[in-house]
Structures are given as structure tokens and as C-alpha cells.
Write an enzyme that holds these catalytic residues in place. Structure first.
Site, PDB file in Angstrom:
ATOM      1  N   GLY A 177       0.813  -1.201   0.000  1.00  0.00           N
ATOM      2  CA  GLY A 177       0.000   0.000   0.000  1.00  0.00           C
ATOM      3  C   GLY A 177       0.855   1.262   0.000  1.00  0.00           C
ATOM      4  O   GLY A 177       1.941   1.303  -0.593  1.00  0.00           O
ATOM      5  N   SER A 178       0.393   2.277   0.696  1.00  0.00           N
ATOM      6  CA  SER A 178       1.066   3.573   0.652  1.00  0.00           C
ATOM      7  C   SER A 178       2.425   3.589   1.324  1.00  0.00           C
ATOM      8  O   SER A 178       3.168   4.568   1.178  1.00  0.00           O
ATOM      9  CB  SER A 178       0.165   4.644   1.278  1.00  0.00           C
ATOM     10  OG  SER A 178      -1.002   4.817   0.500  1.00  0.00           O
ATOM     11  N   THR A 179       2.771   2.528   2.083  1.00  0.00           N
ATOM     12  CA  THR A 179       4.115   2.488   2.663  1.00  0.00           C
ATOM     13  C   THR A 179       5.182   2.349   1.575  1.00  0.00           C
ATOM     14  O   THR A 179       6.365   2.548   1.838  1.00  0.00           O
ATOM     15  CB  THR A 179       4.260   1.322   3.661  1.00  0.00           C
ATOM     16  OG1 THR A 179       4.090   0.080   2.980  1.00  0.00           O
ATOM     17  CG2 THR A 179       3.222   1.433   4.777  1.00  0.00           C
TER      18      THR A 179
END
Length: 647
Positions: free
Chosen positions: A327-329
């Protein structure tokens, strides 16, 4: 019948004498040869035949060595050997076996399954070999048996060693467990150690116990016993003790590990804490967990069924085996790839209207109305998807893949754990060779926000975060020392990344936790000396159709558990002088809000070396945090409840 003439009598006598001499000479020669042969055997070869006779009379028996013990970084025992009391029976000495067992049952509670196994073993073994009737009995039970042995012919109380895990489930996925050697175990070994053929000998099955079996097992001792013609032991002549297996000290901090395990609670989740400078893994937690002691003597069908039928998969070491869309990590990787390629400047902005049209398909931002104009730090701070779609289309997947590899994505780390996952760092060549398909621009857009083909384990995310914090290729390490000898700790090389580019990404991560518009601001650390930099993440496990978007996306809370988004959070702290990196994944946790507070709480426990003061938390959370701390402190073995500044 006529009489023999004197001449004929003389000839007959001569022939008989000649035959007698020949027969006598032959007999003499045979006796002489036999005498020489006997002399040769009795004198010249006496030592050889004496040795053969001794070998028939004396047997060499193996003595199992004590298994090496496992400790945490502070010397706390994580796996030890405990006296194991058992009762054995020699059938031929017992006479009426059934009667003896009935008497024994009045002194010791006999497990029916164990008894059935013992009876089966008696049928296929020689009657003079001991068979275990009751295993892991208590000291009181063993004492009762010892007092009553005159009335129990063939019964012997014995003491051995068995593995015990005092922290039970807190390190189950790291340590693994031991168990009796099976035929399957032997089939996997080309030249099995004879130790493995000793009945009920235990070896490591999974985890560190399995991966470091050769170090932990030790070297067998021997004893010489005198046996009779049928192999029964008459007496012990001498013995040579073996060598205990190597003691292993891990980098794990037991109290931090136990806290992380307790903090994950009933979630299906994982957390990894890593020292930014050394790479030492301070905690590697997976939830839910299980008690490895159940496996030591053989787990029951009912207990095993409870574990395998649990949809939260307690047997899975999610921290190293589980792979998830990051995801956004992953957005820090996309940002660095664009900065290194020179396609974006620090102050360059991208307009986010809430979506982007790519190849006649609409790629949405998580914020339906859009974020407006965003630069790099702002886009990281508020996790704007459209900004990173735009960067990815400019830089391309191959540059992103190259940068991701530097940060450990797609790398299988060499750790003594079972099933360490490689994850997936996709590229054009990968899709062509593995899937037989061309890479398309939509794949790049998905990868830019950690979706699509990208997969990473919590371990890899912790490594990525430690490298983002230090700019060094820090490798993870689990074993600190073996038999007191510290393992090598080489200086990690610097990453081939511009320090100024890395500093800009670090600024964005700091804003995530410390700017009012940051996605982790509500779960920030207040203490200035321990401020953290982080990144929230949400990874979808289902496709959202256009029709669903038109009528309104269904809230995660309204979906079945297994269709909810995964929640992720990575961070390092303190920002000015990074000491630890943390990665948390909560399966189907309804997004990052499930993972972020867990990551913050574990970070504070690591930085303070115990329960942090309430002053480290936002004011509005302190009452709830105080109650939470009191509950969690009860679950952490050896933790002294401290009451630091509660103001």
C-alpha cells in the site's frame, strides 16, 4: 576253498602293511596340520578372536546429549531443558503385564492414547526392552511409583530431559518447537545421525529450532554395556558423556517481544522491530499465536484441529512468511525513484482532482474529492495517490524496481527462520518471463501506491524503513552469539541514493506523524526527543466496481472480516537520531487506523525500555492509554509495573 600258499599270504600281508602305513601317514599328516592350525588360532590370532568375542558380549549404546538452550539479548531463557519424569516397563520382568499396569494405574493417571501406543510398541519389540508407559508425570507421581516398585515388577521410574518454552506463545513463531523424530524427518536427511534413531529423541521441527538443529543438538555420548546371548543388558561397564549442544543468544528483547505480542492481541497481525544501526531484530511478533509446548510430545488431534481451523491462522509466522501489498508504505520508494531519475523537483506540484485517467481507465485517489495541488512532502504527508501515479508514469517501473531492490523489497533474507518470504518486486522482465504478458502502464500506476503485483513481508517493510532512516543497506540479524561468541557485525554499506533526496523523503515521513494534516498525526509521539517519522498504508483485498463507487463505497466495517482492507504502518524514531524501525501489518484491519496506534505504542515501549510515561501520548488519549497499559502489563512476563510521570 583252497588254502593260500605261503607266497600269496606274504603278498597279502605286504599289501595290508602298505595300506596301513599310507592311512596312518595320512592321519598323522591331518593331525599335524590340525595341530598347527589350532596353534595358529590360539596363539598367533588369539587377540583377534578375543576382540570378536568381546564385541559379541559388549555393546556400545548412545547417550543423548543435552540440547543447547536459547536466550534473549539480555540472557533471559527462551527455550530450556527440563527434567522429564516417565515410567517404563520391561515386559519380561513384569510377568503379567496387564496386572502390573492395573496396579500402576492406582498410583499414576495413565493416558489411554499413551497406553495404547505402549501396548503396540510392546508387541513389536523384544520383551527385554523397556517401553514408556507414562510420560511427563509429576514428581509426586514419580515418587509414589518409586516407593511402590517392589510391588510393581518390571516398572522403573526414570528421569530424562525435555524441551520447555517458558514464554509459551510469545516466541512460538521465532523459536518453533521440537518433537520426536519421524520417518518423514529421516527421509529428508541423506546420512542421518544415529542419535536420530533413538526412540523418542527430539529434534527441531520448525523455526530456529529446526533451522539451527545441527548447532543445538550436540554430540552423543557412549556407554559400554555387557549383554547376554539374547541381547539383554547385564551391566554397564563404562561411559563417556557427550557434548551439550550450542547455547544460542538471540537479538530479541524478550520484554519488547512479549509486549508486541500482547499489543497485537486477537488481531490477525504481525509486527517487526529492528535496530536501525545494527540490524538486530528486537521483536518479531505474529498474532494470534500458539503454545509450542503442545508439540513437544505430540499434539492431540483436537488441539491441532483448533489451530488449523482458525481463520486467523495462528500457525503462520506472518512477520516473515506473510506477504502483502505494501500500500502507501511503498510511496517512499516511488518518490525516491522519481527524484533519482530527475523527473521531479522538491517543489514541483501535481494537481489531484480525486482521480487520474490512464489508458481509458480511471485510477482513483483515496480522497474522493481530491487533494488539490501537492508537492512531494505534502503528497507523502497526506498520502495522495494521484501524485504518485503521475511520478510513476514519468519514471517507469524498471527504475522503481531498481530502487525497491536497494531497500530490501523482493529479497529473501538469510535468517534461521522457517519460510522466510521473498515477496515480489515486479518489473517488465518479471511479468514477461513469469506471466508471459507485456507490462502495461496501469501496472505501473498500481505499483506506485504499493498495489498490483508488489508484495512485501512485515520483515521487509521493517528493513526498508531502517534503510530509509539511515541511508545504509542494513541487513536484519537474529542470532547475536553462539556459545558466548558474538557473531560478525559488518558495517553496512551506504545505499546508492542521494543523501539530499533521502532527506526530502524523510521530511515527508516526519510530516506524516507531526503535521496536523498528516495521516498519522492523531497517533503521534509528543515527547520531542522521541518524535517519529512514519507512513500509513492501506492495501485493498477486493476490487471496487464503478457501480459501487457511484452509489458509495461500502465501509470496511460493513464488510465480512476477510474482505476488509489490510492496515499497515511503518516508522522510525527518534527522527533526529534513528534507533529503531517498526513495521506493523493488521490483516483485514479496516485500513491503517488499526496498525498505526499499535506501531506507535510498540515504538514507545522500545525507546523507553518499558512502559512509557503518559506525557509521551496526545492529551486526549491518556485516559484510554493508562487503562490499556495496565491491562498489557499483566500480560508481559517479568514486567515490573512502573508508574512514571502520569501527568
Amino acid at each position: 576253498m583252497r588254502n593260500k600258499t605261503p607266497t600269496e599270504v606274504t603278498e597279502i600281508h605286504t599289501r595290508l602293511s602298505r595300506r596301513a602305513l599310507l592311512l596312518g601317514g595320512t592321519m598323522l599328516a591331518f593331525m599335524t596340520g590340525l595341530g598347527f592350525r589350532m596353534r595358529h588360532l590360539q596363539l598367533d590370532q588369539a587377540d583377534q578372536y578375543r576382540l570378536l568375542a568381546e564385541e559379541n558380549r559388549i555393546n556400545i549404546r548412545l547417550i543423548p546429549p543435552a540440547r543447547g538452550e536459547i536466550f534473549d539479548r539480555n540472557g533471559i531463557v527462551l527455550a530450556r531443558n527440563e527434567p522429564s519424569y516417565r515410567v517404563t516397563l520391561v515386559p519380561e520382568d513384569a510377568g503379567n503385564v496387564d496386572a502390573v499396569i492395573d496396579k500402576l494405574a492406582t498410583l499414576v493417571e495413565l493416558d489411554p492414547n499413551e497406553l495404547d501406543r505402549a501396548v503396540t510398541e510392546m508387541r513389536r519389540s523384544p520383551p527385554f526392552l523397556p517401553v514408556t508407559i507414562a510420560d511427563r508425570v509429576s514428581w509426586d507421581e514419580l515418587s509414589r511409583v518409586a516407593v511402590n516398585t517392589p510391588a510393581l515388577p518390571g516398572i522403573t521410574p526414570e528421569v530424562g530431559l525435555s524441551r520447555y518454552y517458558p514464554l509459551r506463545g510469545d516466541l512460538a513463531h521465532v523459536l518453533g518447537y521440537v518433537g520426536p523424530v519421524s520417518d518423514y524427518d529421516l527421509s529428508k536427511i541423506d546420512d542421518p545421525d544415529q542419535l536420530l534413531r533413538i526412540p523418542r529423541f527430539q529434534i527441531g521441527k520448525v523455526g530456529l529450532e529446526g533451522r539451527m538443529e545441527d548447532d543445538l543438538r550436540g554430540v552423543a555420548g557412549t556407554k559400554r554395556v555387557e549383554v547376554n546371548a539374547v541381547g539383554r543388558i547385564m551391566r554397564e561397564l563404562d561411559r563417556r558423556e557427550g557434548e551439550q549442544g550450542d547455547d544460542i543468544q538471540l537479538t530479541i528483547d524478550q520484554q519488547l517481544q512479549s509486549y508486541a505480542q500482547a499489543r497485537l492481541g486477537d488481531e490477525s497481525a504481525a509486527a517487526v522491530v529492528m535496530d536501525c544501526e545494527t540490524g538486530d531484530l528486537l521483536a518479531v511478533a505474529s498474532a494470534p499465536t500458539f503454545d509450542p509446548n503442545l508439540f513437544v510430545e505430540g499434539i492431540s488431534v483436537a488441539d491441532y484441529g483448533d489451530l488449523t481451523n482458525n481463520d486467523h491462522r495462528p500457525l503462520a509466522a506472518k512477520s516473515v512468511q506473510g506477504t502483502y501489498p505494501p500500500g502507501s508504505t511503498f510511496k517512499m520508494i516511488t518518490a525516491l525513484a522519481a527524484l533519482e531519475a530527475g523527473v521531479v523537483g522538491y517543489d514541483d506540484t501535481v494537481y489531484c482532482p480525486g482521480h487520474m485517467e490512464i489508458s481509458n481507465r480511471r485510477f482513483h485517489c483515496w480522497k474522493r474529492g481530491g487533494h488539490g495541488q501537492m508537492n512531494l512532502v505534502q503528497a507523502l504527508r497526506e498520502s495522495c495517490d494521484v501524485y504518485f501515479y503521475d511520478l510513476a508514469l514519468q519514471v517507469g517501473i524498471d527504475k522503481m524496481s531498481t530502487i525497491a531492490a536497494q531497500f530490501g523489497i523482493g529479497e529473501k533474507f538469510d535468517l534461521p527462520l522457517s519460510g522466510v518470504a521473498r515477496g515480489l518486486n515486479p518489473s517488465r522482465d518479471w511479468k514477461s518471463s513469469v506471466r508471459g504478458e507485456d507490462w502495461v502502464v496501469g501496472d505501473t500506476a498500481n505499483a506506485s501506491i504499493g498495489q498490483g503485483f508488489v508484495l512485501a513481508s512485515p520483515l521487509q517493510l521493517a528493513v526498508m524503513t531502517a534503510r530509509l532512516a539511515t541511508g545504509k543497506a542494513v541487513p536484519p540479524r537474529l542470532v547475536k552469539s553462539i556459545n558466548g561468541v558474538d557473531q560478525p557485525l559488518p558495517e553496512p554499506p551506504r545505499l546508492d541514493i542521494s543523501p539530499t533526496h533521502l532527506a526530502e523523503v524523510q521530511r515527508g515521513m516526519y510530516a506524516v506523524s507531526n503535521h496536523r494534516r498528516g495521516t498519522a498525526y492523531s497517533k503521534r509521539i509528543i515527547e520531542d526527543q522521541y518524535r517519529m517519522a512514519g507512513k500509513t498504508g492501506t492495501s485493498q483485498v477486493r476490487n471496487i466496481t464503478a457501480a459501487e463507487r457511484a452509489r458509495g463505497v461500502t465501509r470496511n466495517e460493513d464488510l465480512p472480516w476477510n474482505r476488509r482492507d489490510h492496515g499497515l504502518f511503518v516508522n522510525y524514531a527518534p527522527f533526529e537520531n534513528p534507533k529503531i524501525a517498526v513495521a506493523v501489518v493488521v490483516e483485514h484491519g479496516s485500513g491503517s487506523k488499526a496498525a498505526t496506534p499499535i506501531g506507535r505504542d510498540i515504538t514507545l515501549q522500545a525507546l523507553y525500555g518499558g512502559t512509557p510515561p503518559l506525557s509521551a501520548y496526545p492529551t486526549k488519549d491518556r485516559n484510554r492509554i493508562e487503562k490499556q497499559q495496565e491491562e498489557l502489563e499483566k500480560l508481559v512476563p517479568g514486567r515490573e509495573i512502573t508508574r512514571r510521570n502520569r501527568a
